[in-house]
Design a protein around this motif. Sequence first.
Motif, PDB file in Angstrom:
ATOM      1  N   GLN A 144     -17.605  24.848  -2.010  1.00  0.00           N
ATOM      2  CA  GLN A 144     -16.398  24.607  -0.984  1.00  0.00           C
ATOM      3  C   GLN A 144     -16.285  23.347  -0.155  1.00  0.00           C
ATOM      4  O   GLN A 144     -17.379  22.828   0.281  1.00  0.00           O
ATOM      5  N   SER A 145     -14.879  22.718  -0.223  1.00  0.00           N
ATOM      6  CA  SER A 145     -15.068  21.534   0.286  1.00  0.00           C
ATOM      7  C   SER A 145     -14.938  21.533   1.955  1.00  0.00           C
ATOM      8  O   SER A 145     -14.229  22.723   2.514  1.00  0.00           O
ATOM      9  N   PHE A 146     -15.354  20.691   2.722  1.00  0.00           N
ATOM     10  CA  PHE A 146     -15.486  20.474   4.103  1.00  0.00           C
ATOM     11  C   PHE A 146     -14.885  19.404   4.485  1.00  0.00           C
ATOM     12  O   PHE A 146     -15.254  18.216   3.882  1.00  0.00           O
ATOM     13  N   LEU A 147     -13.581  19.371   5.197  1.00  0.00           N
ATOM     14  CA  LEU A 147     -13.085  17.966   5.800  1.00  0.00           C
ATOM     15  C   LEU A 147     -13.134  18.360   7.166  1.00  0.00           C
ATOM     16  O   LEU A 147     -12.566  19.317   7.753  1.00  0.00           O
ATOM     17  N   LEU A 148     -13.326  16.963   7.897  1.00  0.00           N
ATOM     18  CA  LEU A 148     -13.300  17.076   9.521  1.00  0.00           C
ATOM     19  C   LEU A 148     -11.740  16.991   9.735  1.00  0.00           C
ATOM     20  O   LEU A 148     -11.222  17.581  10.957  1.00  0.00           O
ATOM     21  N   ASP A 149     -10.879  16.471   8.997  1.00  0.00           N
ATOM     22  CA  ASP A 149      -9.488  16.189   9.491  1.00  0.00           C
ATOM     23  C   ASP A 149      -8.471  16.761   8.166  1.00  0.00           C
ATOM     24  O   ASP A 149      -8.005  16.053   7.756  1.00  0.00           O
ATOM     25  N   PRO A 150      -8.550  18.048   7.809  1.00  0.00           N
ATOM     26  CA  PRO A 150      -7.633  18.429   6.715  1.00  0.00           C
ATOM     27  C   PRO A 150      -6.134  18.142   6.734  1.00  0.00           C
ATOM     28  O   PRO A 150      -5.522  18.166   5.714  1.00  0.00           O
ATOM     29  N   GLU A 151      -5.808  18.123   7.927  1.00  0.00           N
ATOM     30  CA  GLU A 151      -4.334  17.914   8.021  1.00  0.00           C
ATOM     31  C   GLU A 151      -3.874  16.634   7.913  1.00  0.00           C
ATOM     32  O   GLU A 151      -2.709  16.420   7.658  1.00  0.00           O
ATOM     33  N   LYS A 152      -4.853  15.622   8.175  1.00  0.00           N
ATOM     34  CA  LYS A 152      -4.322  14.104   7.978  1.00  0.00           C
ATOM     35  C   LYS A 152      -4.132  13.746   6.524  1.00  0.00           C
ATOM     36  O   LYS A 152      -5.142  14.463   5.748  1.00  0.00           O
ATOM     37  N   PRO A 153      -3.509  12.804   6.293  1.00  0.00           N
ATOM     38  CA  PRO A 153      -3.316  12.370   4.883  1.00  0.00           C
ATOM     39  C   PRO A 153      -4.596  11.756   4.360  1.00  0.00           C
ATOM     40  O   PRO A 153      -5.386  11.262   5.119  1.00  0.00           O
ATOM     41  N   ALA A 154      -4.729  11.778   2.984  1.00  0.00           N
ATOM     42  CA  ALA A 154      -6.054  11.390   2.129  1.00  0.00           C
ATOM     43  C   ALA A 154      -6.260   9.900   2.439  1.00  0.00           C
ATOM     44  O   ALA A 154      -7.304   9.400   2.240  1.00  0.00           O
ATOM     45  N   GLY A 155      -5.105   9.147   2.598  1.00  0.00           N
ATOM     46  CA  GLY A 155      -5.332   7.483   2.557  1.00  0.00           C
ATOM     47  C   GLY A 155      -5.713   7.092   1.057  1.00  0.00           C
ATOM     48  O   GLY A 155      -5.339   7.754   0.105  1.00  0.00           O
ATOM     49  N   LEU A 156      -6.343   6.296   1.114  1.00  0.00           N
ATOM     50  CA  LEU A 156      -6.680   5.448  -0.439  1.00  0.00           C
ATOM     51  C   LEU A 156      -7.920   6.024  -1.052  1.00  0.00           C
ATOM     52  O   LEU A 156      -7.779   5.852  -2.410  1.00  0.00           O
ATOM     53  N   THR A 157      -8.675   6.775  -0.293  1.00  0.00           N
ATOM     54  CA  THR A 157      -9.794   7.536  -1.210  1.00  0.00           C
ATOM     55  C   THR A 157      -9.898   8.815  -1.210  1.00  0.00           C
ATOM     56  O   THR A 157      -9.308   9.569  -0.201  1.00  0.00           O
ATOM     57  N   ARG A 158     -10.378   9.578  -2.171  1.00  0.00           N
ATOM     58  CA  ARG A 158     -10.406  10.940  -2.343  1.00  0.00           C
ATOM     59  C   ARG A 158     -11.705  11.592  -2.450  1.00  0.00           C
ATOM     60  O   ARG A 158     -12.535  11.137  -3.517  1.00  0.00           O
ATOM     61  N   TYR A 159     -12.482  11.939  -1.301  1.00  0.00           N
ATOM     62  CA  TYR A 159     -13.718  12.549  -1.343  1.00  0.00           C
ATOM     63  C   TYR A 159     -13.941  13.483  -0.281  1.00  0.00           C
ATOM     64  O   TYR A 159     -13.405  13.329   0.771  1.00  0.00           O
ATOM     65  N   SER A 160     -14.671  14.663  -0.392  1.00  0.00           N
ATOM     66  CA  SER A 160     -14.907  15.535   0.616  1.00  0.00           C
ATOM     67  C   SER A 160     -15.940  14.822   1.750  1.00  0.00           C
ATOM     68  O   SER A 160     -16.826  14.143   1.193  1.00  0.00           O
ATOM     69  N   HIS A 161     -15.735  15.432   2.852  1.00  0.00           N
ATOM     70  CA  HIS A 161     -16.654  14.878   3.897  1.00  0.00           C
ATOM     71  C   HIS A 161     -18.101  15.717   3.511  1.00  0.00           C
ATOM     72  O   HIS A 161     -19.197  15.054   3.773  1.00  0.00           O
ATOM     73  N   ALA A 162     -17.995  16.945   3.060  1.00  0.00           N
ATOM     74  CA  ALA A 162     -19.136  17.683   2.615  1.00  0.00           C
ATOM     75  C   ALA A 162     -18.678  18.721   1.618  1.00  0.00           C
ATOM     76  O   ALA A 162     -17.721  18.939   1.351  1.00  0.00           O
ATOM     77  N   ARG A 163     -19.749  19.295   0.829  1.00  0.00           N
ATOM     78  CA  ARG A 163     -19.614  20.187  -0.183  1.00  0.00           C
ATOM     79  C   ARG A 163     -20.478  21.573   0.384  1.00  0.00           C
ATOM     80  O   ARG A 163     -21.696  21.053   0.542  1.00  0.00           O
ATOM     81  N   VAL A 164     -20.229  22.511   0.348  1.00  0.00           N
ATOM     82  CA  VAL A 164     -20.817  23.983   0.732  1.00  0.00           C
ATOM     83  C   VAL A 164     -21.206  24.508  -0.374  1.00  0.00           C
ATOM     84  O   VAL A 164     -20.345  25.229  -1.088  1.00  0.00           O
ATOM     85  N   VAL A 165     -22.505  24.909  -0.731  1.00  0.00           N
ATOM     86  CA  VAL A 165     -22.774  25.640  -2.008  1.00  0.00           C
ATOM     87  C   VAL A 165     -23.839  26.730  -1.599  1.00  0.00           C
ATOM     88  O   VAL A 165     -24.824  26.312  -1.040  1.00  0.00           O
ATOM     89  N   ALA A 166     -23.632  27.656  -2.263  1.00  0.00           N
ATOM     90  CA  ALA A 166     -24.402  28.853  -1.946  1.00  0.00           C
ATOM     91  C   ALA A 166     -25.546  28.557  -3.134  1.00  0.00           C
ATOM     92  O   ALA A 166     -25.386  28.705  -4.320  1.00  0.00           O
ATOM     93  N   PRO A 167     -26.899  28.184  -2.777  1.00  0.00           N
ATOM     94  CA  PRO A 167     -27.826  27.870  -3.569  1.00  0.00           C
ATOM     95  C   PRO A 167     -28.456  28.803  -4.564  1.00  0.00           C
ATOM     96  O   PRO A 167     -28.888  28.481  -5.770  1.00  0.00           O
ATOM     97  N   SER A 168     -28.032  30.219  -4.239  1.00  0.00           N
ATOM     98  CA  SER A 168     -28.915  31.133  -5.179  1.00  0.00           C
ATOM     99  C   SER A 168     -28.046  31.517  -6.205  1.00  0.00           C
ATOM    100  O   SER A 168     -28.573  32.022  -7.102  1.00  0.00           O
ATOM    101  N   THR A 169     -26.927  31.044  -6.155  1.00  0.00           N
ATOM    102  CA  THR A 169     -25.946  31.196  -7.316  1.00  0.00           C
ATOM    103  C   THR A 169     -25.441  30.143  -8.204  1.00  0.00           C
ATOM    104  O   THR A 169     -24.774  30.241  -9.126  1.00  0.00           O
ATOM    105  N   HIS A 170     -26.256  29.095  -8.209  1.00  0.00           N
ATOM    106  CA  HIS A 170     -25.915  27.758  -8.897  1.00  0.00           C
ATOM    107  C   HIS A 170     -27.450  27.129  -9.260  1.00  0.00           C
ATOM    108  O   HIS A 170     -28.372  27.071  -8.701  1.00  0.00           O
TER     109      HIS A 170
END
Length: 153
Positions: free
Chosen positions: A6-32
């Motif tokens: 799952q993506s986590f963005l500090l400012d999800p409503e703001k335009p992406a601008g020039l770069t495309r990356y999530s601020h963080a990814r959240v992963v359930a470790p026991s399932t991957h």
Amino acid sequence: MSANGQSFLLDPEKPAGLTRYSHARVVAPSTHHTIYISGIAAVTPEGTYEGVKENADGSFTIDVREQTAAVLRRIDSIIKGASNGKADLHNIVDSTVYILDMKTQYADMNEEWNKIWSDRVSAPSRATIGVKELPDPRFAVEIKATAIYKVER
């Protein structure tokens, strides 16, 4: 949720601008499963350098876009091989990009990156670091990454 958590963005409503990356990814470790990919550059297993043009005087010219695309293709192959075809570039959760010159090479590297990830919601978290040198003078880009894929039960 996308293949890389799952993506986590500090400012999800703001335009992406020039770069495309999530601020963080959240992963359930026991399932991957997790794949840690070493720093990869644009050299093939046969020892040829992609994105490098050898000049008559012995010098060379580096195409950063071509090198970035080649590195991403190699990482895709590594992920597919390590996961027995169950994952690809879109399973990357975190990455570090090393480039030689932020002023002249960042935009070209970033354009190639953005061809793979079309939005911030699906893109991995990323750090881009300008470095003095890489292991071979024919390298302009090196990428290290971590990917995950779902455990089948």
